[in-house]
Design a protein around this motif. Structure first.
Motif, short mmCIF file in Angstrom:
data_model
loop_
_atom_site.label_atom_id
_atom_site.label_comp_id
_atom_site.label_asym_id
_atom_site.label_seq_id
_atom_site.Cartn_x
_atom_site.Cartn_y
_atom_site.Cartn_z
N PRO A 72 0.81 -1.23 0.00
CA PRO A 72 0.00 0.00 0.00
C PRO A 72 0.84 1.27 0.00
O PRO A 72 0.44 2.26 -0.64
CB PRO A 72 -0.83 -0.13 1.29
N ALA A 73 1.98 1.27 0.70
CA ALA A 73 2.83 2.46 0.68
C ALA A 73 3.41 2.71 -0.71
O ALA A 73 3.47 3.85 -1.17
CB ALA A 73 3.96 2.30 1.71
N GLN A 75 2.04 1.73 -3.55
CA GLN A 75 0.93 2.17 -4.39
C GLN A 75 0.57 3.63 -4.12
O GLN A 75 0.20 4.36 -5.05
CB GLN A 75 -0.29 1.26 -4.15
N TRP A 76 0.68 4.05 -2.88
CA TRP A 76 0.41 5.46 -2.57
C TRP A 76 1.43 6.37 -3.25
O TRP A 76 1.07 7.43 -3.78
CB TRP A 76 0.45 5.65 -1.06
N GLU A 78 3.03 5.60 -5.99
CA GLU A 78 2.73 5.54 -7.42
C GLU A 78 1.60 6.49 -7.78
O GLU A 78 1.61 7.12 -8.86
CB GLU A 78 2.37 4.12 -7.83
N SER A 79 0.59 6.60 -6.90
CA SER A 79 -0.52 7.52 -7.18
C SER A 79 -0.08 8.97 -7.14
O SER A 79 -0.80 9.84 -7.65
CB SER A 79 -1.65 7.28 -6.17
N ARG A 80 1.09 9.25 -6.53
CA ARG A 80 1.61 10.62 -6.49
C ARG A 80 2.57 10.90 -7.64
O ARG A 80 3.27 11.92 -7.63
CB ARG A 80 2.32 10.87 -5.15
#
Length: 416
Positions: A72-73, A75-76, A78-80
């Motif tokens: 999850p970290a 992926q977070w 990557e979303s930024r």
């Protein structure tokens, strides 16, 4: 004119007594089909390989836990707008930095305080025995404390120190192997996922992607929840003991944080040593510490844990207790730590695979979910026609993520 007489019936012999079975040994032939024999041989080889490769399997399980916790970290990030490679590098570098700082800043002080606790133990035990000797009900326990002699046990420490140190080195080596394996699995996520989807029929890809997403949610929520609750109870214990003037607060706080990883049992393990050490200062301080620790345990169980874990571990208390007993009996402390995510995973698989239990009837909600599964599979078949397994796996995950968001936003269907 004479009438003809009816023909005489043939005389039948009168039935005699039942004849005994023929004497002599009877031969029983047990024939095993070659296919059954082959299956038994393969099953025996599989069990033998499982036993021999058990440490490797544990390393793989720990690596999967690491992946589920840190994904999850990544992926977070990557979303930024950060690439996946840089995101993995940032997460693992941050983890390594935090671990080094924690060891550097806490281990020396922790060892010093633990040594001080061991040196003060005879005096604290004598003081506690004198205090308990004032009351008739606690007099037997006070006499047991006064005559407690564990010098024989200390004499065996030197004989077992080498074996424990080798065991500790082995655990550290397996831990580093699991960490690096988790790093490689995160880097090669797409290829590994594509290989898994390649060996599974496409009609099950949507369900497989949902299982993987739910498994990542369960593992990540459990590990992050354990870290958060352990840090919070450790910080609370340290602040409480420091405010009450109890010495060696850090060592006791670290012990409370480590013990908190076990539900139910960890609460008792974290409270009892803290209260006993506080009792060596004064009964009033011990009473304050006991009340505050019990209040925090109640707050953690009713407020923190439901908010931190959310819906990831929807386990009844009876299932939690049975899972802890089974895991602890089979694999000790490691089994107790893995019991809850394993139990949650089993319940998730029963739900996701739509396993019909014997005493359960199909509800309206189950019918709606089956219809959604059919629609998702039709969409997946349409979008992945002529697509490689690696790309098909990404599409299946995308469809499952979108459906999961819709399920969280829409109210669940009510069963009748």
């Amino acid at each position: 004119m004479s009438t003809p007489e009816p023909p005489a019936k043939a005389s039948q012999p009168a039935p005699g007594p039942p004849q005994p079975p023929p004497s002599g040994p009877r031969t029983l032939r047990l024939e095993i089909p070659p296919s059954t024999l082959l299956r038994l041989v393969l099953l025996g080889l599989a069990l033998w390989g499982l036993i021999r490769l058990w440490p490797v399997i544990l390393v793989l399980v720990v690596a999967l836990l690491i992946v589920g916790t840190l994904s999850p970290a990544v992926q977070w990030l990557e979303s930024r707008g950060i690439s996946r490679g840089w995101g993995i590098a940032i997460v693992f570098a941050s983890l390594f930095t935090v671990a080094v700082l924690t060891v550097t800043l806490t281990i020396p002080s922790l060892l010093a305080q633990a040594s001080a606790l061991l040196e003060r133990e005879p005096m604290a035990r004598a003081g506690l025995a004198d205090y308990l000797a004032r009351y008739p009900l606690s007099t037997p326990f006070a006499n047991w404390l006064k005559h407690l002699d564990y010098s024989a046990s200390w004499n065996q420490v030197g004989a077992t120190a080498l074996s424990y140190s080798m065991r500790l080195f082995e655990v550290a080596a397996y831990g580093m192997s699991a960490l690096f394996l988790g790093l490689y699995m995160m880097i090669d996520r797409d290829r590994l996922r594509g290989g898994l989807f390649a060996v599974v029929p496409r009609t099950h890809h949507i369900r497989l992607s949902r299982v993987l997403l739910n498994l990542e949610t369960i593992v990540g929520a459990y590990i992050r929840g354990q870290l958060i609750t352990c840090l919070l109870i450790g910080a609370f214990t340290f602040v409480l003991l420091t405010a009450c003037g109890v010495k060696n607060a850090m060592a006791l706080a670290v012990f409370a944080g480590i013990a908190d990883v076990l539900p139910y049992v960890g609460a008792i393990m974290s409270v009892v040593p803290v209260v006993l050490v506080a009792l060596g200062h004064s009964p009033a301080i011990a009473a304050i510490v006991l009340v505050m620790m019990l209040a925090y345990e109640e707050f953690e169980g009713r407020v923190l844990i439901p908010r931190i874990y959310g819906r990831a571990l929807r386990l009844p208390s009876s299932v939690v207790f049975f899972a802890l007993l089974a895991g602890g009996t089979l694999m000790g402390l490691l089994g107790a730590l893995l019991a809850l995510p394993v139990a949650a995973t089993v319940m998730m698989l029963i739900e996701e695979l739509r396993v019909e239990l014997p005493g359960e009837q199909e509800q309206v909600a189950d019918t709606v979910l089956r219809a959604r599964d059919d629609l998702a599979e039709e969409e997946y078949e349409r979008r992945t026609e002529g697509v490689a397994a690696e790309q098909a796996a990404a599409i299946a995950v995308e469809i499952s993520v979108d459906r999961k968001k819709e399920e969280h936003q829409a109210p669940p269907p009510s069963g009748t």
